[in-house]
Design an enzyme around this catalytic site. Structure first.
Site, PDB file in Angstrom:
ATOM      1  N   TYR A   1      84.453  55.883  59.530  1.00 22.09           N
ATOM      2  CA  TYR A   1      84.117  54.437  60.102  1.00 22.09           C
ATOM      3  C   TYR A   1      85.514  53.537  60.202  1.00 22.09           C
ATOM      4  CZ  TYR A   1      79.051  55.619  58.793  1.00 22.09           C
ATOM      5  OH  TYR A   1      77.761  56.076  58.656  1.00 22.09           O
TER       6      TYR A   1
ATOM      7  N   LEU B   1      65.133  45.657  65.218  1.00 24.81           N
ATOM      8  CA  LEU B   1      63.925  45.260  64.422  1.00 24.81           C
ATOM      9  C   LEU B   1      63.994  43.839  63.868  1.00 24.81           C
ATOM     10  CD1 LEU B   1      62.869  48.506  62.686  1.00 24.81           C
ATOM     11  CD2 LEU B   1      61.623  46.799  63.793  1.00 24.81           C
TER      12      LEU B   1
HETATM   13  N1  LIG Z   1      75.278  59.795  60.423  1.00 24.00           N
HETATM   14  C1  LIG Z   1      75.111  59.021  59.705  1.00 24.00           C
HETATM   15  O1  LIG Z   1      75.413  59.316  58.566  1.00 24.00           O
HETATM   16  C2  LIG Z   1      74.885  57.729  59.919  1.00 24.00           C
HETATM   17  C3  LIG Z   1      74.504  57.334  61.105  1.00 24.00           C
HETATM   18  C4  LIG Z   1      74.108  55.806  61.661  1.00 24.00           C
HETATM   19  C5  LIG Z   1      74.238  54.929  60.492  1.00 24.00           C
HETATM   20  N2  LIG Z   1      74.638  55.377  59.018  1.00 24.00           N
HETATM   21  C6  LIG Z   1      74.580  54.584  57.859  1.00 24.00           C
HETATM   22  O2  LIG Z   1      73.547  53.504  58.040  1.00 24.00           O
HETATM   23  C7  LIG Z   1      73.901  52.169  57.949  1.00 24.00           C
HETATM   24  C8  LIG Z   1      72.651  51.455  58.651  1.00 24.00           C
HETATM   25  O3  LIG Z   1      72.473  52.000  59.959  1.00 24.00           O
HETATM   26  P1  LIG Z   1      72.786  51.377  61.347  1.00 24.00           P
HETATM   27  O4  LIG Z   1      74.215  50.592  61.150  1.00 24.00           O
HETATM   28  O5  LIG Z   1      72.687  52.595  62.327  1.00 24.00           O
HETATM   29  O6  LIG Z   1      71.654  50.260  61.710  1.00 24.00           O
HETATM   30  P2  LIG Z   1      70.636  49.422  61.143  1.00 24.00           P
HETATM   31  O7  LIG Z   1      70.923  49.074  59.555  1.00 24.00           O
HETATM   32  O8  LIG Z   1      69.182  49.641  61.702  1.00 24.00           O
HETATM   33  O9  LIG Z   1      71.228  47.909  61.770  1.00 24.00           O
HETATM   34  C9  LIG Z   1      72.171  47.291  61.621  1.00 24.00           C
HETATM   35  C10 LIG Z   1      72.875  46.336  62.314  1.00 24.00           C
HETATM   36  O10 LIG Z   1      71.506  45.176  62.691  1.00 24.00           O
HETATM   37  C11 LIG Z   1      72.370  43.866  62.588  1.00 24.00           C
HETATM   38  N3  LIG Z   1      71.666  43.291  61.316  1.00 24.00           N
HETATM   39  C12 LIG Z   1      71.541  43.670  60.134  1.00 24.00           C
HETATM   40  N4  LIG Z   1      71.032  42.989  59.449  1.00 24.00           N
HETATM   41  C13 LIG Z   1      70.616  41.753  60.216  1.00 24.00           C
HETATM   42  C14 LIG Z   1      69.976  40.748  59.856  1.00 24.00           C
HETATM   43  N5  LIG Z   1      69.372  40.369  58.770  1.00 24.00           N
HETATM   44  N6  LIG Z   1      69.613  39.825  60.763  1.00 24.00           N
HETATM   45  C15 LIG Z   1      70.159  39.971  62.201  1.00 24.00           C
HETATM   46  N7  LIG Z   1      70.907  41.175  62.289  1.00 24.00           N
HETATM   47  C16 LIG Z   1      71.051  42.119  61.517  1.00 24.00           C
HETATM   48  C17 LIG Z   1      73.704  44.073  62.396  1.00 24.00           C
HETATM   49  O11 LIG Z   1      74.487  44.081  63.844  1.00 24.00           O
HETATM   50  P3  LIG Z   1      74.703  42.937  64.854  1.00 24.00           P
HETATM   51  O12 LIG Z   1      74.882  41.852  64.188  1.00 24.00           O
HETATM   52  O13 LIG Z   1      75.630  43.329  65.546  1.00 24.00           O
HETATM   53  O14 LIG Z   1      73.324  42.882  65.725  1.00 24.00           O
HETATM   54  C18 LIG Z   1      73.796  45.346  61.793  1.00 24.00           C
HETATM   55  O15 LIG Z   1      75.142  45.941  62.179  1.00 24.00           O
HETATM   56  C19 LIG Z   1      75.153  52.225  58.406  1.00 24.00           C
HETATM   57  O16 LIG Z   1      75.816  51.095  58.293  1.00 24.00           O
HETATM   58  C20 LIG Z   1      75.644  53.527  57.847  1.00 24.00           C
HETATM   59  O17 LIG Z   1      75.955  52.981  56.659  1.00 24.00           O
HETATM   60  C21 LIG Z   1      74.771  56.634  58.720  1.00 24.00           C
END
Ligand SMILES: NC(=O)c1ccc[n+]([C@@H]2O[C@H](COP(=O)([O-])OP(=O)(O)OC[C@H]3O[C@@H](n4cnc5c(N)ncnc54)[C@H](OP(=O)(O)O)[C@@H]3O)[C@@H](O)[C@H]2O)c1
Length: 330
Positions: A67, A221
């Protein structure tokens, strides 16, 4: 122990029921010619977000070496400095990268590279052990499992890691890894718009934690993106890779926006925000889930940590959600 904590599978480690996903705070990097970060970041805001999350009871932090090609681990290490005894840290290995050009260069899951990657992550984080070390290559060949487990068990014996897991959406791979004595978790995608019953069954059978990535459907979401939203081209969602389902061609996918509309009232019950409702669904779905919402600002840390206070949705609400989503299935 109260509802705000969960056990991280067989490791026995106690973690907050809501974690902190640290992908976005790594900042920009490129993978296969496309942006793989979430646009520019302000490191001071990232550090403040980590501190706010800690103050509100979040103790589980998930990152990966790739990352921001090392930047997420460095920023997290800076923020957690002096507070390692309060937290459980998870990171990942398996991708190779060039930090000078901030580019992903390939994959390597050989024992030699694994050892090298582990030491490099420890150095960037600034700590002496990793609590959960995860294989980041979701479709790595199952034939490599025995070799991987052998090396990871050596790292456990040497005190460099406490437990390990696979970040994969394949229940068979997760089950194969579970034969490793210190395998504690699988990290997989699951959220209220995309259930993963087969993976949760594997977690029950093998006593693994279900670490939930994408718990907010990459932000969809939270309700802040509508049909007219267009994500910037330097955001992983803006130039969406083929595997991405919740955003297509830089816009939230209409079928998922329709699903969200159908269940909005239930998610926002009892004064929850949409994000808190989505996290509450995950907490209710199984006693093994640990959602790790991506967090990049203090405001997001506050809102997502607030899901700890609201706790799980009621089982009756999960049933209502199932019914409301039925017409959208298939
Ligand atoms: N292959 C893997 O291992 C893999 C793949 C994906 C993710 N992950 C891990 O999972 C974590 C979470 O998954 P994800 O990043 O895919 O997506 P997520 O948690 O579903 O969405 C995160 C995004 O939503 C927005 N957000 C978060 N909380 C919020 C709130 N309270 N209000 C408004 N917007 C909010 C932010 O982006 P904005 O503000 O830009 O909208 C944030 O970056 C990652 O950080 C990572 O650690 C691992």
């Amino acid at each position: 122990m109260n509802d705000s904590f969960r056990t991280l599978g067989r490791s026995g480690l106690q973690v907050s029921a809501i974690g902190f996903g640290a992908w976005a705070i790594g900042g920009p990097f490129m993978a296969r010619g496309k942006p793989a970060g979430w646009g520019p970041v302000d490191d001071e805001e990232s550090v403040a977000a980590v501190h706010r999350a800690l103050d509100l009871g979040v103790t589980f932090f998930d990152t990966a070496d790739v990352y921001g090609t090392g930047h997420s681990e460095r920023v997290l290490g800076r923020a957690l400095s002096g507070r390692w005894d309060e937290v459980v840290i998870a990171t990942k290995f398996g991708n190779t990268f060039d930090a000078a050009t901030r580019t992903l260069t390939g994959q390597d899951i050989s024992p030699g590279y694994l050892r090298q990657a582990c030491r490099a992550s420890l150095e960037r984080l600034g700590t002496d052990h990793i609590d959960l070390y995860q294989l980041h290559i979701g479709d790595a060949p199952p034939e490599r499992v025995d070799e991987l487990i052998a090396t990871l068990e050596e790292l456990v014996d040497e005190g460099l890691i406490r437990s390990y897991g696979w970040s994969t959406d394949d229940p068979e791979r997760a089950a194969a890894f579970a034969k490793g004595p210190h395998c504690a978790a699988v990290q997989h995608e699951i959220n209220v718009l995309h259930d993963a019953p087969a993976m949760l069954a594997v977690c029950d059978t093998h006593e693994l934690a279900s670490v939930n990535r994408g718990p907010l459907a990459m932000g969809l979401l939270t309700g802040k993106y509508g049909p007219d939203s267009r994500l910037p081209m330097d955001d992983v969602r803006g130039d969406s890779p083929a595997w991405m389902t919740f955003f297509k061609d830089g816009r939230p996918a209409p079928e998922f926006l329709a699903m969200l509309d159908a269940i909005r009232d239930i998610l926002t019950s009892d004064g929850r925000t949409l994000a808190q409702g989505a996290l509450g669904w995950l907490l209710a779905r199984s006693g093994r889930t640990v959602p790790i919402p991506g967090i990049r600002t203090v405001a997001q840390a506050e809102q997502n940590a607030g899901a700890l206070r609201h706790g799980p949705l009621a089982q009756a609400q999960l049933e209502q959600i199932d019914e409301l989503l039925q017409p959208h299935a298939g």
